[in-house]
Design a protein around this motif. Structure first.
Motif, mmCIF file in Angstrom:
data_model
loop_
_atom_site.group_PDB
_atom_site.id
_atom_site.type_symbol
_atom_site.label_atom_id
_atom_site.label_comp_id
_atom_site.label_asym_id
_atom_site.label_seq_id
_atom_site.Cartn_x
_atom_site.Cartn_y
_atom_site.Cartn_z
ATOM 1 N N LEU A 70 5.651 5.550 -8.325
ATOM 2 C CA LEU A 70 4.645 4.940 -7.356
ATOM 3 C C LEU A 70 5.495 3.479 -6.806
ATOM 4 O O LEU A 70 5.293 2.975 -5.646
ATOM 5 C CB LEU A 70 3.166 4.423 -7.839
ATOM 6 N N VAL A 71 6.333 2.957 -7.827
ATOM 7 C CA VAL A 71 7.033 1.826 -7.309
ATOM 8 C C VAL A 71 8.314 2.320 -6.212
ATOM 9 O O VAL A 71 8.387 1.508 -5.306
ATOM 10 C CB VAL A 71 7.748 1.199 -8.557
ATOM 11 N N TYR A 88 0.979 -1.137 0.220
ATOM 12 C CA TYR A 88 -0.210 0.207 -0.163
ATOM 13 C C TYR A 88 0.825 1.302 -0.041
ATOM 14 O O TYR A 88 2.005 1.094 0.395
ATOM 15 C CB TYR A 88 -0.848 -0.165 1.206
ATOM 16 N N LEU A 89 0.341 2.179 -0.551
ATOM 17 C CA LEU A 89 1.222 3.574 -0.438
ATOM 18 C C LEU A 89 0.787 4.341 0.734
ATOM 19 O O LEU A 89 -0.461 4.221 1.116
ATOM 20 C CB LEU A 89 0.723 4.457 -1.627
ATOM 21 N N PRO A 90 1.738 5.151 1.222
ATOM 22 C CA PRO A 90 1.472 5.910 2.388
ATOM 23 C C PRO A 90 0.579 7.233 1.896
ATOM 24 O O PRO A 90 0.441 7.233 0.633
ATOM 25 C CB PRO A 90 2.961 6.456 2.775
ATOM 26 N N ASP A 91 -0.192 7.836 2.917
ATOM 27 C CA ASP A 91 -0.975 9.019 2.477
ATOM 28 C C ASP A 91 -0.060 9.978 1.974
ATOM 29 O O ASP A 91 1.016 10.160 2.278
ATOM 30 C CB ASP A 91 -1.684 9.369 3.883
ATOM 31 N N PHE A 92 -0.762 10.778 1.135
ATOM 32 C CA PHE A 92 -0.360 12.031 0.666
ATOM 33 C C PHE A 92 -1.458 12.707 0.095
ATOM 34 O O PHE A 92 -2.464 12.513 -0.028
ATOM 35 C CB PHE A 92 0.713 11.577 -0.745
ATOM 36 N N GLU A 93 -1.234 14.011 -0.206
ATOM 37 C CA GLU A 93 -2.027 14.937 -0.786
ATOM 38 C C GLU A 93 -1.920 14.914 -2.256
ATOM 39 O O GLU A 93 -0.842 15.029 -2.576
ATOM 40 C CB GLU A 93 -1.865 16.405 -0.161
ATOM 41 N N TYR A 94 -2.966 15.005 -2.905
ATOM 42 C CA TYR A 94 -3.205 14.640 -4.294
ATOM 43 C C TYR A 94 -3.671 15.818 -4.985
ATOM 44 O O TYR A 94 -4.961 16.416 -4.630
ATOM 45 C CB TYR A 94 -3.914 13.336 -4.731
ATOM 46 N N PHE A 95 -3.057 16.312 -5.933
ATOM 47 C CA PHE A 95 -3.501 17.374 -6.844
ATOM 48 C C PHE A 95 -3.708 17.057 -8.267
ATOM 49 O O PHE A 95 -2.766 16.190 -8.671
ATOM 50 C CB PHE A 95 -2.781 18.753 -6.680
ATOM 51 N N ASN A 96 -4.621 17.586 -8.864
ATOM 52 C CA ASN A 96 -4.962 17.124 -10.391
ATOM 53 C C ASN A 96 -5.231 18.348 -11.122
ATOM 54 O O ASN A 96 -6.202 18.951 -11.522
ATOM 55 C CB ASN A 96 -6.285 16.437 -10.518
ATOM 56 N N THR A 115 4.650 4.610 -13.186
ATOM 57 C CA THR A 115 5.250 3.549 -13.109
ATOM 58 C C THR A 115 6.786 3.381 -12.604
ATOM 59 O O THR A 115 7.217 2.643 -11.824
ATOM 60 C CB THR A 115 5.758 2.896 -14.502
ATOM 61 N N LYS A 124 6.547 2.453 -3.180
ATOM 62 C CA LYS A 124 6.126 1.223 -2.440
ATOM 63 C C LYS A 124 7.562 0.766 -1.762
ATOM 64 O O LYS A 124 7.646 0.324 -0.626
ATOM 65 C CB LYS A 124 5.862 0.233 -3.405
ATOM 66 N N GLN A 147 -2.915 13.274 -17.176
ATOM 67 C CA GLN A 147 -4.134 13.355 -18.096
ATOM 68 C C GLN A 147 -4.117 14.868 -18.665
ATOM 69 O O GLN A 147 -5.024 15.151 -19.248
ATOM 70 C CB GLN A 147 -5.484 13.093 -17.282
ATOM 71 N N LEU A 188 1.303 2.751 -19.713
ATOM 72 C CA LEU A 188 1.204 3.635 -18.475
ATOM 73 C C LEU A 188 2.529 4.552 -18.686
ATOM 74 O O LEU A 188 2.335 5.936 -18.603
ATOM 75 C CB LEU A 188 1.300 3.083 -17.149
#
Lengths: 289, 165
Positions: free
Chosen positions: A38-39, A2-10, A35, A42, A56, A110
């Protein structure tokens, strides 16, 4: 895993993304395909508190030919989009083919070309062929933009000259006079292998004589390097197996490989010799760039 | 960007709507949610397997807007509004996909753990290239590792499926 928590912006634009990267500085990381980042998260090699998703952004998703400028490749296109691009297949088949040699199909759907370059892994497959075609990178930051030759973007293993708030937005392969180019990868498996050695070559042939050449070596130095002595040696010489073999020997002396799990430094040096020769031969004889 | 609520620990949970195997699901997810975990844990769609979780093995392969990707490396938030197909989405009206039929006929899976991923990689191939060569089949499943090393029957089954469709 699992990934640790983070703030995400798009963000909706590159400009907004740069402002976010400026605001959060070293706490933030931009991701496109994910790719690599995220790895690494982890594996606990990276722990960004803020992630700025740029995968995107439609303004980074183009591949087009602009007359007078060259082929423009947005940094957000995936390796498979590079591989399948009609523009590239027609103008620079070698770039399309190089993208196909990266990783496997799922990853190529990806991983983006901008990510591959920004990640600056010495064994990456895209830098050598793009540098061999004199590609430039457009870099946009919160305070403005700049354009650099791609070879000047790399600063070391996993390091580029990009500031925290900067993103590569596009690559331009300028209209050139090269008549042939290719990227040859030597990995330990047919698929999904990192390059032990990657050699890109481009040549400008005229009546069987080499007017100009580029040789770019991947996976054998901290950053992709040009074998400039070998390039100079080739200029004005008639194309032929013996000349290319000699260029291979010279190029082999121009790299500084390391020994690692995939190959020893000595082996890599020798494979540079072999693959430089083969790449030059292919670039000179294939009849397309 | 999706709507979100902030929980008592200050963590944001985003509202996402994702179409999986033709059904729309609307769920609250954290930013760090990975697609493979979303499918398996939030939706209880467990056909998609987890193994290496770093993009090497292909066990978690799903189709995202028709293209095969490793769902272990995809943030769920980035799939908001998009379409996912998992191995459960291959059969329709209790009729197996031709590739599944041929996997059975050729006894292609051994332990079977890699089979869902290989099915999705093969499905993606045949959707774009209905009559692939053996090399193209091998290339299409090159991102899928089989620890039983039983690749030959998979390749034969996929080629047979291509001939039979």
């Amino acid at each position: 895993m699992y990934l640790p928590d983070f703030e995400y912006f798009n963000p909706d634009s590159v400009e907004e993304a740069c402002q976010l990267l400026l605001k959060y500085g070293s706490k933030a990381k931009a991701i496109a395909g994910g790719t690599d980042v995220l790895v690494k998260m982890k594996k606990e090699l990276l722990a960004p508190e803020v992630i700025v998703g740029i995968g995107q952004l439609s303004q980074l998703k183009k591949i087009e030919y602009v007359p007078g400028k060259g082929v423009v490749i947005g940094s957000g296109v995936t390796h498979n989009e590079v591989q399948n691009s009609k523009v590239l297949q027609e103008k620079y088949l070698s770039v399309s083919e190089a993208a196909h040699q990266m990783a496997n199909n799922q990853v190529r759907n990806l991983g983006t070309i901008g990510g591959n370059i920004s990640n600056a892994v010495p064994s990456a497959d895209m830098p050598p062929i793009l540098i061999a075609l004199d590609t430039t990178a457009k870099i946009v930051g919160a305070k403005g933009e700049r354009t650099l030759p791609l070879e000047d973007v790399f600063a070391g293993p996993n390091e580029t000259v990009l500031e925290h708030d900067e993103l590569i937005t596009e690559f331009v392969i300028p209209d050139g006079s090269f008549t042939g180019s290719t990227y040859m990868k030597f990995g330990l498996r047919a698929s999904g292998a990192l390059a032990v050695v990657g050699v890109a070559a481009s040549v400008q042939m005229e009546d069987g004589v080499i007017k100009d050449a580029r040789i770019v070596l991947g996976a054998v130095s901290p950053v992709p390097v040009r074998a400039k002595k070998a390039e100079d040696f080739l200029k004005g010489k008639p194309a032929g197996e013996e000349i290319f073999a000699e260029a291979g020997v010279i190029a082999s002396g121009e790299c500084k490989p390391i020994s690692d799990i995939r190959a020893s430094a000595e082996y890599r040096k020798d494979m540079v010799r072999v693959f430089t020769k083969r790449a030059l031969n292919k670039a000179a004889n294939e009849g397309h760039v | 960007m999706a709507n979100f609520v902030v929980d008592k620990n200050g963590i944001k949970r985003y509202l996402v709507t994702i179409k999986v195997n033709g059904n729309e699901y609307t769920k609250m997810v954290k930013a760090n949610s990975l697609l493979v975990n979303f499918l398996r844990e939030d939706l209880d769609i467990t056909g998609t397997k987890k193994a290496c979780e770093q993009g090497d093995c292909g066990a978690c392969t799903v189709l995202l807007d028709g293209k095969p990707v490793n769902s272990c490396m995809v943030l769920t938030l980035s799939v908001d509004g998009r379409e996912v197909t998992t191995v459960e989405g291959l059969a329709s009206n209790a009729k197996l996909d031709i590739i599944q039929e041929k996997f059975i006929e050729h006894s292609a899976p051994q332990c079977g753990f890699c089979a869902p991923g290989i099915l999705m990689a093969a499905k993606a191939l045949l959707m774009n290239n209905p009559h692939p060569t053996e090399l193209e089949v091998r290339e299409a499943i090159a991102g899928n590792l089989c620890r039983c090393t039983g690749y030959v029957h998979y390749v034969e089954a996929i080629l047979d499926a291509a001939d039979s469709q």
